[in-house]
Write a protein that holds these residues in place. Structure first.
Motif, PDB file in Angstrom:
ATOM      1  N   GLU A  45      -8.591  -0.802 -12.992  1.00 18.09           N
ATOM      2  CA  GLU A  45      -7.149  -0.888 -13.246  1.00 18.09           C
ATOM      3  C   GLU A  45      -6.326   0.201 -12.424  1.00 18.09           C
ATOM      4  O   GLU A  45      -5.566  -0.397 -11.676  1.00 18.09           O
ATOM      5  N   GLN A  46      -6.630   1.220 -12.462  1.00 16.64           N
ATOM      6  CA  GLN A  46      -5.982   2.218 -11.844  1.00 16.64           C
ATOM      7  C   GLN A  46      -6.192   2.178 -10.235  1.00 16.64           C
ATOM      8  O   GLN A  46      -5.362   2.317  -9.391  1.00 16.64           O
ATOM      9  N   LYS A  47      -7.470   1.682  -9.798  1.00  9.12           N
ATOM     10  CA  LYS A  47      -7.686   1.348  -8.294  1.00  9.12           C
ATOM     11  C   LYS A  47      -7.037   0.260  -7.788  1.00  9.12           C
ATOM     12  O   LYS A  47      -6.479   0.285  -6.902  1.00  9.12           O
ATOM     13  N   HIS A  51      -4.520   0.035  -5.179  1.00 13.37           N
ATOM     14  CA  HIS A  51      -4.633  -0.911  -3.724  1.00 13.37           C
ATOM     15  C   HIS A  51      -3.455  -1.532  -3.725  1.00 13.37           C
ATOM     16  O   HIS A  51      -2.894  -1.876  -2.472  1.00 13.37           O
ATOM     17  N   ASN A  52      -2.811  -2.193  -4.786  1.00  9.17           N
ATOM     18  CA  ASN A  52      -1.716  -3.205  -4.524  1.00  9.17           C
ATOM     19  C   ASN A  52      -0.597  -2.301  -4.150  1.00  9.17           C
ATOM     20  O   ASN A  52       0.361  -2.894  -3.488  1.00  9.17           O
ATOM     21  N   LEU A  53      -0.044  -0.918  -4.676  1.00  8.29           N
ATOM     22  CA  LEU A  53       0.892  -0.510  -4.150  1.00  8.29           C
ATOM     23  C   LEU A  53       0.942   0.038  -2.537  1.00  8.29           C
ATOM     24  O   LEU A  53       1.919  -0.234  -1.807  1.00  8.29           O
ATOM     25  N   VAL A  54      -0.356   0.410  -2.077  1.00  3.95           N
ATOM     26  CA  VAL A  54      -0.307   0.671  -0.771  1.00  3.95           C
ATOM     27  C   VAL A  54      -0.049  -0.585   0.070  1.00  3.95           C
ATOM     28  O   VAL A  54       0.115  -0.518   1.067  1.00  3.95           O
ATOM     29  N   SER A  55      -0.984  -1.729  -0.334  1.00  4.19           N
ATOM     30  CA  SER A  55      -0.859  -2.862   0.391  1.00  4.19           C
ATOM     31  C   SER A  55       0.619  -3.405   0.603  1.00  4.19           C
ATOM     32  O   SER A  55       0.912  -4.066   1.644  1.00  4.19           O
ATOM     33  N   LYS A  56       1.653  -3.093  -0.386  1.00  2.00           N
ATOM     34  CA  LYS A  56       2.929  -3.408  -0.276  1.00  2.00           C
ATOM     35  C   LYS A  56       3.531  -2.271   0.718  1.00  2.00           C
ATOM     36  O   LYS A  56       4.608  -2.884   1.394  1.00  2.00           O
ATOM     37  N   MET A  75      -8.061   1.499   2.459  1.00  2.00           N
ATOM     38  CA  MET A  75      -7.897   0.449   1.478  1.00  2.00           C
ATOM     39  C   MET A  75      -9.122  -0.483   1.421  1.00  2.00           C
ATOM     40  O   MET A  75      -9.536  -1.070   0.635  1.00  2.00           O
ATOM     41  N   ARG A  76     -10.011  -0.540   2.633  1.00  2.00           N
ATOM     42  CA  ARG A  76     -11.133  -1.418   2.669  1.00  2.00           C
ATOM     43  C   ARG A  76     -12.249  -0.832   1.949  1.00  2.00           C
ATOM     44  O   ARG A  76     -12.829  -1.507   1.047  1.00  2.00           O
ATOM     45  N   LYS A  77     -12.205   0.477   1.846  1.00  2.00           N
ATOM     46  CA  LYS A  77     -13.314   1.206   1.171  1.00  2.00           C
ATOM     47  C   LYS A  77     -13.100   1.147  -0.278  1.00  2.00           C
ATOM     48  O   LYS A  77     -13.850   1.094  -1.156  1.00  2.00           O
ATOM     49  N   LEU A  78     -11.416   1.137  -0.716  1.00  2.00           N
ATOM     50  CA  LEU A  78     -11.045   1.010  -2.163  1.00  2.00           C
ATOM     51  C   LEU A  78     -11.384  -0.327  -2.676  1.00  2.00           C
ATOM     52  O   LEU A  78     -11.941  -0.468  -3.706  1.00  2.00           O
ATOM     53  N   SER A  79     -11.268  -1.250  -1.659  1.00  2.00           N
ATOM     54  CA  SER A  79     -11.584  -2.733  -2.139  1.00  2.00           C
ATOM     55  C   SER A  79     -13.015  -2.962  -2.323  1.00  2.00           C
ATOM     56  O   SER A  79     -13.267  -3.645  -3.291  1.00  2.00           O
ATOM     57  N   ASP A  80     -13.790  -2.374  -1.492  1.00  2.00           N
ATOM     58  CA  ASP A  80     -15.311  -2.376  -1.943  1.00  2.00           C
ATOM     59  C   ASP A  80     -15.741  -1.753  -3.204  1.00  2.00           C
ATOM     60  O   ASP A  80     -16.648  -2.158  -3.686  1.00  2.00           O
TER      61      ASP A  80
END
Length: 423
Positions: A45-47, A51-56, A75-80
């Motif tokens: 949930e934290q990640k 990810h949502n905050l940075v993507s915006k 963000m790609r690394k975080l998504s993986d």
């Protein structure tokens, strides 16, 4: 099925109740899995929030002609990382469900604490053991001598622990089934249902036969179907994944089915005659109840099964099972045992059980209460009765010195006036 929230909320109490059934049960594994899952869930949930905050923020950074390559890479690394954690969560969910499915039901706190059947409590005894002034015969000899049972040819057709009913024996077996159904429908107010004799895996999971008792079941492997071990399975699953109206409860159903059990753990026990066959007939009663009424309904259910024996004028007793003898899915059980002269003891002919919400959680059966909230029902079932064992009890308790067998008065109309079976 027990609920993980219940276990998490009061693990010591749940474990103490489960240990009354089996002292070796421990909740450590499932609690550790649940702890690990909740920690990973928090991390995910934290990640995801990061990810949502940075993507915006990325579109705005692009507008400002900022270099976002490092951010995109992170963000790609975080998504993986999130995907891998999600997979781990799915795996933990499966492990937790497997553990929950393997846990028995907790006994009701009123159940006698004991280790085995020697600690069971006799509640009442109706009638006295039948007395004879001659040397009696067991039902397997009576049936063969009267030419109404054939075990040898049944063994030739299939194998050991099968039987053939012949002539007036087949007629008596059919009469018993019809009498039981008529009594439950027209006197006790049950709805008669005729169900399939094969069920799928979900149905067996719903009532608790799987995964615990897989080795006792006849499986049709190419379809992943199972021959029913009792009508409890198809009847209880009629409303699986459904929500009933409160006004429909209690919902009382009765059904006849043949029953099929390997009983791999009973190879050397009561294997002669009709007491422990791989295929046998049974009339079953099932009640869907509101939780607050389920123990009142358990007493009624037991009384309905007793009524069959009273009408047949067979001596019996009612036993309350202790925690150590209680079934896997049961919260409380009464066994009804009929007197069998050949064994010189009482033999189980019916079990009447309240499962509380254990089966309903597994099968997802709910009702909408007066506050329009969805609640799990309580399920109950009882044999009403095991037909083969009733047949055997009649032969042994109604036998005469000349080898003939009288027909109980209540069955004579079902036997087209025949009052005695003679050789």
């Amino acid at each position: 099925m027990l609920e993980i929230r219940q276990i998490r909320k009061n693990p010591k109490k749940i474990e103490e109740l489960l240990k009354r059934k089996n002292p070796e049960i421990s909740l450590d594994k499932i609690l550790n899995l649940d702890f690990k899952k909740r920690n990973i869930l928090l991390e995910v949930e934290q990640k995801k929030a990061e990810h949502n905050l940075v993507s915006k923020q990325i579109p705005q950074l692009k507008k400002e002609c900022r270099d976002i390559s490092t951010i995109v890479y992170k963000m790609r690394k975080l998504s993986d990382n999130i995907k891998n954690l999600d997979k781990e969560l799915d795996n933990l969910d499966k492990q937790i469900k497997e553990e929950l499915l393997s846990l028995p039901n907790t006994p009701n706190e009123t159940v006698i604490v004991g280790k085995s059947d020697i600690d069971n409590k006799e509640i009442r005894k109706i009638g006295n053991p039948t007395e004879f002034n001659f040397c009696t015969k067991p039902h397997w000899d009576l049936g063969v001598n009267l030419d109404i049972l054939d075990f040898e040819r049944a063994g030739k057709i299939t194998g050991p622990r099968f039987s053939i009913y012949k002539g007036k024996g087949a007629m008596l077996e059919r009469a018993l089934t019809q009498f039981m159904l008529d009594t439950h429908v027209f006197e006790h107010g049950f709805l008669e249902v005729a169900t399939p004799y094969m069920v799928n895996k979900e149905s067996m999971l719903g009532t608790g036969q799987l995964p615990k008792f897989k080795d006792d079941m006849f499986e049709i492997s190419n379809k992943e179907y199972y021959l029913v071990p009792t009508a409890e399975v198809p009847v209880t699953n009629i409303y699986r994944n459904e929500i009933l109206k409160e006004t429909e409860l209690p919902l009382c159903m009765t059904a006849y089915t043949p029953c099929f059990r390997l009983e791999s753990g009973s190879a050397c026990r009561d294997t002669r005659g009709l007491i422990r066959n791989h295929q046998f007939d049974k009339v079953e009663m099932v009640i869907y109840s509101k939780p607050q009424n389920s123990y009142e309904n358990l007493e009624k259910l037991t009384g309905f099964a007793e009524n069959i024996l009273k009408k047949l004028e067979l001596p019996y007793r009612v036993i309350e099972l202790c925690t150590g003898d209680l079934g896997f899915s049961a919260s409380k059980t009464y066994d009804i045992e009929v007197w069998m002269p050949s064994y010189n003891r009482y033999v189980e002919i019916s079990s009447c059980t309240n499962f509380e919400d254990y089966q309903a959680r597994r099968a997802n059966i709910k009702y909408k209460d007066s506050n329009k909230k969805h609640q799990y029902i309580h399920t109950l079932n009882g044999s009403g009765l095991a037909v083969g064992r009733t047949f055997a009890a009649i032969l042994e308790n109604y036998q005469n010195i000349d080898g003939s067998v009288d027909i109980p008065k209540v069955l004579i109309p079902y036997m087209r006036g025949i009052s005695k079976i003679i050789s």
